[in-house]
Write a protein that holds these residues in place. Structure first.
Motif, PDB file in Angstrom:
ATOM      1  N   SER A   1       0.843  -1.193   0.000  1.00  0.00           N
ATOM      2  CA  SER A   1       0.000   0.000   0.000  1.00  0.00           C
ATOM      3  C   SER A   1       0.879   1.244   0.000  1.00  0.00           C
ATOM      4  CB  SER A   1      -0.948   0.014   1.202  1.00  0.00           C
ATOM      5  OG  SER A   1      -0.227   0.205   2.410  1.00  0.00           O
ATOM      6  N   ILE A   2       0.268   2.378  -0.306  1.00  0.00           N
ATOM      7  CA  ILE A   2       0.976   3.661  -0.372  1.00  0.00           C
ATOM      8  C   ILE A   2       0.200   4.681   0.445  1.00  0.00           C
ATOM      9  CG2 ILE A   2       1.798   5.509  -1.875  1.00  0.00           C
ATOM     10  CD1 ILE A   2       1.984   3.500  -4.144  1.00  0.00           C
ATOM     11  N   VAL A   3       0.910   5.420   1.293  1.00  0.00           N
ATOM     12  CA  VAL A   3       0.303   6.551   1.997  1.00  0.00           C
ATOM     13  C   VAL A   3       1.009   7.825   1.545  1.00  0.00           C
ATOM     14  CG1 VAL A   3      -0.453   5.234   3.994  1.00  0.00           C
ATOM     15  CG2 VAL A   3       1.841   6.204   3.986  1.00  0.00           C
ATOM     16  N   ASN A   4       0.246   8.886   1.385  1.00  0.00           N
ATOM     17  CA  ASN A   4       0.793  10.150   0.892  1.00  0.00           C
ATOM     18  C   ASN A   4       0.100  11.314   1.567  1.00  0.00           C
ATOM     19  OD1 ASN A   4       2.894  10.220  -1.282  1.00  0.00           O
ATOM     20  ND2 ASN A   4       1.538   8.683  -2.186  1.00  0.00           N
ATOM     21  N   SER A   5       0.834  12.403   1.721  1.00  0.00           N
ATOM     22  CA  SER A   5       0.218  13.651   2.166  1.00  0.00           C
ATOM     23  C   SER A   5       0.839  14.795   1.379  1.00  0.00           C
ATOM     24  CB  SER A   5       0.425  13.860   3.669  1.00  0.00           C
ATOM     25  OG  SER A   5       1.734  14.297   3.944  1.00  0.00           O
ATOM     26  N   PHE A   6       0.015  15.780   1.109  1.00  0.00           N
ATOM     27  CA  PHE A   6       0.483  16.984   0.416  1.00  0.00           C
ATOM     28  C   PHE A   6      -0.149  18.177   1.113  1.00  0.00           C
ATOM     29  CE2 PHE A   6      -0.225  20.223  -2.958  1.00  0.00           C
ATOM     30  CZ  PHE A   6       1.118  20.547  -3.155  1.00  0.00           C
ATOM     31  N   ARG A   7       0.658  19.197   1.342  1.00  0.00           N
ATOM     32  CA  ARG A   7       0.187  20.384   2.052  1.00  0.00           C
ATOM     33  C   ARG A   7       0.810  21.622   1.422  1.00  0.00           C
ATOM     34  NH1 ARG A   7       1.741  21.267   8.289  1.00  0.00           N
ATOM     35  NH2 ARG A   7       3.655  20.537   7.340  1.00  0.00           N
ATOM     36  N   PHE A   8       0.035  22.682   1.351  1.00  0.00           N
ATOM     37  CA  PHE A   8       0.569  23.928   0.802  1.00  0.00           C
ATOM     38  C   PHE A   8      -0.136  25.102   1.471  1.00  0.00           C
ATOM     39  CE2 PHE A   8      -3.067  22.897  -1.770  1.00  0.00           C
ATOM     40  CZ  PHE A   8      -3.681  24.121  -2.036  1.00  0.00           C
ATOM     41  N   THR A   9       0.473  26.265   1.350  1.00  0.00           N
ATOM     42  CA  THR A   9      -0.099  27.467   1.942  1.00  0.00           C
ATOM     43  C   THR A   9      -0.440  28.483   0.859  1.00  0.00           C
ATOM     44  OG1 THR A   9       0.261  29.239   3.548  1.00  0.00           O
ATOM     45  CG2 THR A   9       2.153  28.554   2.266  1.00  0.00           C
ATOM     46  N   TYR A  10      -1.412  29.299   1.163  1.00  0.00           N
ATOM     47  CA  TYR A  10      -1.772  30.429   0.309  1.00  0.00           C
ATOM     48  C   TYR A  10      -1.847  31.668   1.209  1.00  0.00           C
ATOM     49  CZ  TYR A  10      -5.851  27.809   1.901  1.00  0.00           C
ATOM     50  OH  TYR A  10      -6.715  27.041   2.635  1.00  0.00           O
ATOM     51  N   SER A  11      -0.746  31.874   1.957  1.00  0.00           N
ATOM     52  CA  SER A  11      -0.727  32.898   3.000  1.00  0.00           C
ATOM     53  C   SER A  11      -0.512  34.306   2.466  1.00  0.00           C
ATOM     54  CB  SER A  11       0.367  32.573   4.015  1.00  0.00           C
ATOM     55  OG  SER A  11       1.611  32.415   3.358  1.00  0.00           O
ATOM     56  N   ASP A  12      -0.157  34.435   1.202  1.00  0.00           N
ATOM     57  CA  ASP A  12       0.101  35.777   0.680  1.00  0.00           C
ATOM     58  C   ASP A  12      -1.116  36.691   0.825  1.00  0.00           C
ATOM     59  OD1 ASP A  12       2.597  35.023   0.068  1.00  0.00           O
ATOM     60  OD2 ASP A  12       2.338  34.934  -2.097  1.00  0.00           O
ATOM     61  N   TRP A  13      -2.312  36.122   0.603  1.00  0.00           N
ATOM     62  CA  TRP A  13      -3.511  36.955   0.695  1.00  0.00           C
ATOM     63  C   TRP A  13      -3.716  37.468   2.111  1.00  0.00           C
ATOM     64  CZ3 TRP A  13      -7.919  36.282   3.627  1.00  0.00           C
ATOM     65  CH2 TRP A  13      -8.046  35.052   4.295  1.00  0.00           C
ATOM     66  N   VAL A  14      -3.244  36.695   3.124  1.00  0.00           N
ATOM     67  CA  VAL A  14      -3.359  37.153   4.505  1.00  0.00           C
ATOM     68  C   VAL A  14      -2.475  38.368   4.720  1.00  0.00           C
ATOM     69  CG1 VAL A  14      -3.021  36.512   6.918  1.00  0.00           C
ATOM     70  CG2 VAL A  14      -3.892  34.819   5.297  1.00  0.00           C
ATOM     71  N   MET A  15      -1.228  38.318   4.240  1.00  0.00           N
ATOM     72  CA  MET A  15      -0.310  39.433   4.428  1.00  0.00           C
ATOM     73  C   MET A  15      -0.783  40.687   3.694  1.00  0.00           C
ATOM     74  SD  MET A  15       3.498  37.825   4.461  1.00  0.00           S
ATOM     75  CE  MET A  15       4.029  36.842   5.856  1.00  0.00           C
ATOM     76  N   GLU A  16      -1.403  40.473   2.542  1.00  0.00           N
ATOM     77  CA  GLU A  16      -1.882  41.629   1.783  1.00  0.00           C
ATOM     78  C   GLU A  16      -2.992  42.373   2.521  1.00  0.00           C
ATOM     79  OE1 GLU A  16      -3.104  40.033  -1.916  1.00  0.00           O
ATOM     80  OE2 GLU A  16      -1.054  39.665  -2.653  1.00  0.00           O
ATOM     81  N   ARG A  17      -3.690  41.653   3.407  1.00  0.00           N
ATOM     82  CA  ARG A  17      -4.809  42.263   4.117  1.00  0.00           C
ATOM     83  C   ARG A  17      -4.437  42.771   5.495  1.00  0.00           C
ATOM     84  NH1 ARG A  17      -6.359  39.274   0.256  1.00  0.00           N
ATOM     85  NH2 ARG A  17      -8.394  39.446  -0.737  1.00  0.00           N
ATOM     86  N   ILE A  18      -3.175  42.578   5.898  1.00  0.00           N
ATOM     87  CA  ILE A  18      -2.724  43.120   7.178  1.00  0.00           C
ATOM     88  C   ILE A  18      -2.241  44.540   6.957  1.00  0.00           C
ATOM     89  CG2 ILE A  18      -1.066  42.873   9.053  1.00  0.00           C
ATOM     90  CD1 ILE A  18      -1.060  39.885   8.562  1.00  0.00           C
ATOM     91  N   ASN A  19      -2.850  45.467   7.661  1.00  0.00           N
ATOM     92  CA  ASN A  19      -2.521  46.884   7.497  1.00  0.00           C
ATOM     93  C   ASN A  19      -1.296  47.224   8.338  1.00  0.00           C
ATOM     94  OD1 ASN A  19      -2.590  49.578   6.834  1.00  0.00           O
ATOM     95  ND2 ASN A  19      -4.235  50.085   8.278  1.00  0.00           N
ATOM     96  N   SER A  20      -0.134  46.895   7.795  1.00  0.00           N
ATOM     97  CA  SER A  20       1.116  47.154   8.515  1.00  0.00           C
ATOM     98  C   SER A  20       2.198  47.506   7.508  1.00  0.00           C
ATOM     99  CB  SER A  20       1.534  45.916   9.329  1.00  0.00           C
ATOM    100  OG  SER A  20       2.818  46.099   9.877  1.00  0.00           O
ATOM    101  N   LYS A  21       2.867  48.626   7.745  1.00  0.00           N
ATOM    102  CA  LYS A  21       3.919  49.034   6.820  1.00  0.00           C
ATOM    103  C   LYS A  21       5.106  48.089   6.859  1.00  0.00           C
ATOM    104  CE  LYS A  21       6.100  52.184  10.144  1.00  0.00           C
ATOM    105  NZ  LYS A  21       6.505  53.589  10.403  1.00  0.00           N
ATOM    106  N   GLU A  22       5.245  47.343   7.997  1.00  0.00           N
ATOM    107  CA  GLU A  22       6.354  46.389   8.085  1.00  0.00           C
ATOM    108  C   GLU A  22       6.160  45.186   7.172  1.00  0.00           C
ATOM    109  OE1 GLU A  22       4.966  47.790  10.690  1.00  0.00           O
ATOM    110  OE2 GLU A  22       6.624  48.971  11.534  1.00  0.00           O
ATOM    111  N   LEU A  23       4.930  44.983   6.673  1.00  0.00           N
ATOM    112  CA  LEU A  23       4.666  43.814   5.842  1.00  0.00           C
ATOM    113  C   LEU A  23       4.413  44.167   4.379  1.00  0.00           C
ATOM    114  CD1 LEU A  23       2.432  41.656   8.219  1.00  0.00           C
ATOM    115  CD2 LEU A  23       4.858  41.389   7.719  1.00  0.00           C
ATOM    116  N   ILE A  24       4.693  45.404   4.008  1.00  0.00           N
ATOM    117  CA  ILE A  24       4.584  45.781   2.600  1.00  0.00           C
ATOM    118  C   ILE A  24       5.638  45.013   1.794  1.00  0.00           C
ATOM    119  CG2 ILE A  24       4.820  47.684   0.972  1.00  0.00           C
ATOM    120  CD1 ILE A  24       3.803  49.551   3.142  1.00  0.00           C
TER     121      ILE A  24
END
Length: 906
Positions: A385-408
């Motif tokens: 048998s085979i077990v697999n996992s795949f994971r990824f992030t789409y965190s860029d949209w979170v940073m774009e919505r944080i109102n902070s000049k340090e994260l521009i």
């Protein structure tokens, strides 16, 4: 009528005992009919044979039998016929219609000590046939006149065929019991006789077996899920902390990992360990953890027996592993087994699922920051048998919505792929191929892009020569690299890289002499290849000059031998020795210092070393003793010595993008840790709750610390920046757990101290005048709690609270001017502390309806990280302006962070 006659015969059979398995017969001749053969049996040996004449009319003997067992003779005569037989004292019954095994609860006589008395019948049976096993009498082995014989076997789950560990096997008539090991095997040493075995496991239906044990033999068991349409049932399982001989070991329960509130909605097998006493996080948004005052690089983290060098994603907020694929994890803070070596603080042994499932299983998880998928796919039933996992992030949209000049102009992405191919050709062999690949890329308010990569591969072969002797062979490779690049300013555009490669082989053997004595022995060898750093121009118009530090290569090997045995019924002793050897290989330039006093002013020459050189070696002793005060309490003591030949050069408390892995060499000495531990363990109300207290004292040679203003990256001669200090750590840890009921809890308190001391009192490397000073992870008081309340069958409310003393820090205490230039004067190293840390988290698990037959099962997890919105200090920095010095506190999370995660399981 025929069936009634045969049933009557069968009842007569059950009344009698068995023929002596050692009795031999001489009878028959070539050409004799079976009817004549049965007549000879009756006349010469008073053995009567029952059969229907039509079944045996065409059966003739082909030879004369001399001094052979009766069952062997019958098997040879009937080998070409679809006939079954059973022997009881002076009766033989033959049939081709009726299955005596199911009707009369007895088995065909085979006298095969290594075969299974059950598995061949049950492996492909339905539940009804499995239940019939409880009513049969299982005849095991041959009567060989021994006072004691061995009963052993393998316990598995009926549906999934996966091994079951910690199954309780109890013999009520002699009040004796054992538990199955991690691979599902159990073993008794008993006098021959009749026994009634009871098999119990939490969450599974209890089962019994009636055994007539005549000699050494095997009895395999399959257990099924227990489903009851009644009110809540309390199931109690005994914890092995009291009984086991080792101490300082924490087996991480995956159900607790999944129920812990998390920062961004992702269960974390690494961060979960920081809820244990003696284990502290390097900080929010930081990678690594500290065990009993040690640094992050002093922890060996293994995934399927291969090390991982960068155990995190997304600034340390995420575990490197998808928790759905993790099967088990064990953290060793003391009593580190002899098979593990290479780090002086702890070993964290993590394993992905190694069960061969016969059904496709899929899990999906979606949170605001990540998505993940896990699948288990059978290829060949019970074999592949085979077990697999795949994971990824789409965190860029979170940073774009944080109102902070340090994260521009900031971004952060990662993905990981983790899988395993499992092949089990038979019960004595299992082969697995494990692989892991990850990539992190982030950019924070600058043009500099950071990239981290992990690749890990391992092949594991488990082989069981016998019930006593087993071996695990592992070949692995692990690659870690990071690079930084910047091209915003064309003339300063650069690329900078760092790489670590480790390839190794391990052979670990286990020999169980008897129920009270076992041995572990074997060896391992590993090859290191490190590229400390290389900087190149990113474009032709860049003025950056190429600079490369020479590669570092080394070989490390070890042999080990350990044993665990019962000295008395109450005292268990374990001991072992691991002898390790390390040497640099290849070619490398090394400085020569006058009188071996390291310093820029003491350099007198440079030499080139090649071959195998800078050899370092020594024993690593492991000792432990456990004294059981009663069945519910015990006292333990242990001593461990460990050696570490690879070091992380970092002047921060957490792993950062500019850290460098460095091998031991002529001046960068191996770290040696000696730890003495003492513990008391107590269970209450049949293990419904447990309490433990452990005290420890640890001394370390050649701890790596740094002189003020140390420059570590792209430094070919890093020994001029590094101090081989001495360390001492000591503390006491209290832990209470409530394991059963709707309300579960874990409370811990630890008092721990960690100090360093440099050998140089007056020279360039002098720190605090050569006196002991606080190490970076000296946090005296730590209080942690995890509480879980089952509101109903579908809703579980969980919370965890964390309080700890602030981390040591060095502050400016004065300011003066030299020729008009302001100069800051700092305190002695680590003489101040950051503000104390406190955090409270909440989570609510809401499961879908609990119908068994559904297309899929789903759950929702609502969580709030840092409920009180406390601005905990990650670090403190200072700025001087207008003749004033102002301190600033940096907080990673200064407010409550809500999360939601949706999981689907097919």
């Amino acid at each position: 009528m025929k069936r009634k006659i045969l049933l009557l015969i069968g009842l007569l059979v059950l009344i009698h005992g068995s023929i002596n398995a050692q009795q031999y017969f001489s009878l028959g001749k070539d050409g004799m009919s079976f009817i004549e053969f049965s007549t000879e049996l009756k006349n010469r040996h008073n053995i009567q044979c029952f059969y229907k004449i039509d079944w045996v009319n065409d059966i003739y003997l082909t030879k004369t039998y001399k001094d052979e067992k009766l069952e062997n003779i019958l098997e040879d005569i009937l080998k070409d016929k679809k006939l079954k037989f059973i022997i009881r004292q002076n009766i033989i019954v033959i049939t081709n219609k009726l299955d005596f095994n199911s009707t009369f609860s007895v088995y065909e006589i085979k006298n095969d000590n290594t075969g299974s008395a059950e598995n061949s019948v049950v492996s492909n049976s339905d539940l009804s046939k499995l239940q019939e096993q409880e009513y049969r009498i299982h005849y095991i082995g041959n009567s060989i006149g021994k006072k004691k014989v061995k009963l052993f076997g393998y316990i598995s789950h009926h549906e999934s065929r996966t091994p079951l560990n910690s199954v309780e096997i109890y013999l009520p008539n002699i009040a004796q019991g054992v538990t199955s090991d991690s691979k599902g095997y159990y073993e008794f040493e008993l006098p021959p006789g009749r026994y009634n075995l009871q098999f119990k496991h939490m969450g599974l239906k209890s089962t019994t077996r009636k055994v007539n044990l005549r000699g050494t033999g095997r009895l395999d068991i399959q257990m099924t899920n227990e489903i009851r349409q009644i009110k809540e049932v309390k199931v109690t399982a005994k914890n092995d902390k009291v009984a086991r001989s080792s101490m300082g070991i924490e087996h991480i329960k995956m159900e607790e990992v999944h129920s812990l509130p998390t920062a961004l909605g992702e269960p974390d097998i690494i961060k979960s360990t920081t809820m244990l006493p003696g284990v502290e996080s390097a900080g929010e948004g930081a990678i690594g953890f500290s065990v009993r005052g040690g640094s992050a690089d002093q922890n060996l983290i293994l995934i399927d027996n291969a090390p991982i060098y960068y155990p995190a994603h997304f600034f340390g907020f995420f575990s490197p592993f998808n928790s759905d694929i993790i099967n088990e994890a064990s953290l060793y803070k003391a009593s580190i087994p002899v098979k593990f070596g290479g780090r002086i603080s702890s070993t964290y042994d993590i394993h992905a699922h190694d069960n061969i499932n016969n059904k496709i299983k899929t899990k999906l998880g979606i949170s605001p920051v990540t998505s993940k998928v896990y699948s288990s796919i059978p290829i060949i039933e019970d074999k592949l048998s085979i077990v697999n996992s795949f994971r990824f992030t789409y965190s860029d949209w979170v940073m774009e919505r944080i109102n902070s000049k340090e994260l521009i102009n900031s971004k952060a992405d990662f993905y990981d792929i983790h899988g395993k191919v499992l092949y089990k050709p038979n019960q004595n062999n299992q082969l697995s191929l494990s692989y892991y690949n990850s990539n992190d890329e982030f950019q924070l308010h600058s043009d500099t892009i950071y990239n981290f990569k992990n690749f890990i591969g391992s092949i594991n072969w488990r082989h069981r020569f016998s019930e006593k002797l087993k071996v695990l062979q592992t070949a692995y490779t692990t690659h870690f690299s990071y690079d930084m690049s910047s091209d915003e300013v064309t003339t300063n555009a650069f690329n900078l890289t760092h790489k670590v490669k480790e390839t190794g082989f391990k052979s670990s053997w286990n020999y169980e002499k008897n129920l009270n004595t076992s041995f572990d022995f074997g060896g391992d060898v590993k090859y290191y290849n490190i590229e400390p750093g290389k900087m190149t121009a990113a474009s032709e118009s860049s003025y950056v000059k190429t600079k490369e530090i020479g590669k570092e290569k080394a070989i490390e090997g070890a042999l080990f031998l350990g044993s665990t045995f019962d000295l008395t019924s109450s005292i268990t002793v374990e001991g072992g020795i691991r002898y390790s050897l390390f040497g640099n290989v290849g070619s490398k330039n090394e400085l020569i210092y006058e009188n071996n006093v390291i310093g820029e002013l003491n350099i007198i020459d440079t030499t080139n070393s090649s071959g195998i050189y800078n050899i370092s070696h020594g024993p690593e002793v492991r000792l432990g003793l456990s004294y059981r005060l009663s069945s519910q309490s015990s006292v333990k003591v242990s001593y461990n010595r460990n050696r570490q030949y690879i070091h992380l050069l970092s002047n921060t408390t957490a792993i950062s993008p500019t850290d460098t892995w460095k091998l031991s060499d002529k001046y960068m000495k191996a770290q040696i840790g000696d730890q003495l531990s003492l513990g008391f363990y107590k269970n209450f109300k049949n293990s419904a709750s447990e309490f433990s207290v452990e005290a420890y004292y640890k001394k370390i040679k050649n701890v790596k610390d740094y002189k003020d203003g140390a420059e570590l990256y792209l430094n070919e001669f890093a020994e001029m920046e590094v101090i081989n200090a001495r360390g001492k750590n000591y503390g006491i840890e209290f832990l209470y757990r409530k394991n059963i009921g709707r309300f579960k809890a874990m409370l811990s308190y630890s008092y721990s101290r960690s100090y360093l001391k440099s050998a140089d009192k007056t020279g360039e490397f002098a720190i605090n005048d050569g006196e002991y000073y606080r190490a970076p992870f000296d946090k005296p008081h730590n209080i942690k709690s995890f509480l879980s309340l089952k509101l109903s069958r579908r809703f579980i409310l969980s919370t965890n609270l964390t309080y700890q003393t602030g981390r040591p820090a060095t502050y400016p205490i004065a300011k003066y001017y030299i020729q008009g230039i302001p100069v800051m004067h700092y305190s002695e190293r680590n003489s101040y502390r950051l503000p104390d840390y406190f955090r409270a988290d909440l989570s609510l698990l809401m499961q879908g309806n609990l119908k068994k037959k559904k297309a899929f099962h789903s759950s929702l997890i609502f969580g709030v990280y840092n409920v009180t919105g406390r601005k905990n200090a990650h670090s403190v920095y200072f700025r001087s302006a207008h003749n004033n010095v102002t301190g600033y506190k940096l907080s990673i999370f200064g407010q409550a962070v809500p999360t939601i995660t949706y999981n689907i399981e097919f």
